[in-house]
Design an enzyme around this catalytic site. Structure first.
Site, PDB file in Angstrom:
ATOM      1  N   GLY A   7     -16.077  -0.416   3.685  1.00 57.99           N
ATOM      2  CA  GLY A   7     -14.688   0.335   3.907  1.00 57.99           C
ATOM      3  C   GLY A   7     -14.512   1.248   3.072  1.00 57.99           C
ATOM      4  N   GLY A   9     -12.978   4.273   2.606  1.00 63.09           N
ATOM      5  CA  GLY A   9     -12.050   5.392   2.972  1.00 63.09           C
ATOM      6  C   GLY A   9     -11.600   5.952   1.817  1.00 63.09           C
ATOM      7  CB  ALA A  10      -8.290   6.476   0.264  1.00 58.76           C
ATOM      8  CB  ILE A  11      -9.411   2.595  -2.762  1.00 54.69           C
ATOM      9  CG1 ILE A  11      -7.863   2.690  -2.809  1.00 54.69           C
ATOM     10  CG2 ILE A  11      -9.600   1.673  -3.976  1.00 54.69           C
ATOM     11  CD1 ILE A  11      -7.436   3.461  -3.960  1.00 54.69           C
ATOM     12  CG  ASN A 102      -1.756  -3.289  -1.091  1.00 50.84           C
ATOM     13  OD1 ASN A 102      -2.234  -3.335  -2.218  1.00 50.84           O
ATOM     14  ND2 ASN A 102      -1.646  -2.448  -0.225  1.00 50.84           N
ATOM     15  CE  LYS A 204      -0.991  -2.432  -5.106  1.00 55.56           C
ATOM     16  NZ  LYS A 204      -2.152  -1.866  -5.032  1.00 55.56           N
ATOM     17  CG  ASN A 208       3.102  -3.830  -2.642  1.00 55.24           C
ATOM     18  OD1 ASN A 208       3.592  -2.753  -2.969  1.00 55.24           O
ATOM     19  ND2 ASN A 208       1.811  -4.029  -2.803  1.00 55.24           N
ATOM     20  CG  ASN A 212       5.310  -2.225   0.793  1.00 53.44           C
ATOM     21  OD1 ASN A 212       5.672  -1.400   0.153  1.00 53.44           O
ATOM     22  ND2 ASN A 212       3.979  -2.097   1.232  1.00 53.44           N
ATOM     23  CB  SER A 273       1.437   1.503   1.977  1.00 55.31           C
ATOM     24  OG  SER A 273       1.589   0.162   1.429  1.00 55.31           O
TER      25      SER A 273
END
Length: 325
Positions: A7, A9-11, A102, A204, A208, A212, A273
């Site tokens: 996966g 993608g970004a991270i 997350n 965290k 969230n 969120n 997010s």
């Protein structure tokens, strides 16, 4: 040491690029335009004023790679079950799987001594698919504090944050987690090993699970939610309920509810997010972030009226938008 980023993608792209620059044996599994751009031009990482391009092994087919020492799962939580079968060729007898999602991880109760040891969370792992196909004994926990984006296909931009905390579900240190931490640190990624990763997961999650979903219902920024007396009261009640659950499970929280809300306010006019996903039509991370805490409330016997109300409302909002899975 063979490391696979599943996966990317970004991270995943950020971590993969840092490892590749260091010369690590790292492979990236990606798809679509992002994969094609990386195949054509390499993976470019932008960090502040610095930019560099790497050319790691790239594929969309895990069977091309064979067994790995470590597999880092860096897609969103609701996407993990979908690749549980496809990732099997990556899993050798001693392969460790790093869960970088997350919310609460599906292995949360593995190795947690007490009344709930090895209990499975339906909200995080419906039907126990991940428990059976990956296995909790492979899991290494992590908490991602970096923010990154795929600014265009083949290009990842790091926004802020440097820490990728790691932790064994059973606590302490192991040879496998020490080796992974050392490899990441050598590549320039801060990867401290936490003796109790669940404390950091909750640190965290605490923000969230409240900000969120409320942001998805109100479309408000962090500072707007914190400064509105009525919304602030809802968020405070959600955090209070979650704190009682966490403390019953042995979690230590680093600050008061009021200081946690003030910290979110200090971030400013930031969209969460979950709100960004709603606005762009992407699947929202509802179950691992808030549904799981509601489930923990039922397991531990802690009433969660505020959490449950917000959960039910945001599920309906997501379904209306086609963003619920």
């Amino acid at each position: 040491m063979k490391i696979c980023i599943y996966g990317a993608g970004a991270i995943g792209g950020y971590v993969g690029a840092m490892l590749a620059r260091q010369g690590a044996d790292v492979s990236l599994i990606a798809r679509g335009a992002h994969l094609e751009a990386m195949r054509k031009n390499g993976l470019r990482l932008d960090i502040g004023d610095e930019s560099f391009t790497v050319h790691p092994t790239l594929t969309d087919d895990p069977s091309e790679l064979g067994p790995q020492d470590y597999v880092l799962l860096t897609m969103k939580a609701h996407g993990v079950a979908a690749i549980a079968d496809a990732m099997q060729p990556l899993l050798g007898p001693d392969t460790a799987v790093v869960t970088a999602q997350n919310g609460l991880p599906w292995w949360y109760f593995h190795g947690l001594e007490g009344d709930y040891e090895d209990r499975q969370l339906e909200s995080c792992d419906p039907g126990g698919v991940l428990w059976q196909k990956i296995g909790p004994e492979r899991a290494i926990g992590s908490v991602v504090w970096q923010a990154a984006e795929v600014s265009e296909p083949g290009v990842v931009k790091l926004g802020y944050g440097e820490r990728l905390a790691l932790g064994e579900p059973k606590g302490g240190r192991s040879d496998r987690i020490n080796a992974l931490s050392e490899a990441l640190v050598a590549a320039g990624v801060k990867a401290p090993v936490r003796p109790n990763i669940r404390n950091e997961i909750w640190a965290k999650l605490w923000g969230n699970l409240s900000f969120n979903p409320v942001s998805a219902l109100t479309t408000a920024t962090l500072e707007d939610m914190a400064r509105d007396p009525g919304v602030n009261a809802v968020i405070s009640q959600m955090m209070t309920e979650a704190r009682e659950i966490g403390e019953r499970l042995g979690v230590r929280f680093p600050m008061t509810v009021e200081k946690r809300i003030a910290a979110a306010e200090a971030v400013g006019a930031h969209k969460t997010s979950m709100l960004q996903d709603l606005e762009t039509g992407r699947t929202m991370e509802i179950e691992p972030i808030i549904g799981s805490v509601s489930e923990l409330g039922r397991i531990t016997g802690v009433p969660t009226p505020a959490i449950d109300i917000v959960y039910n409302l945001v599920v309906m909002r997501a379904r209306q938008a086609g963003c619920y899975a």
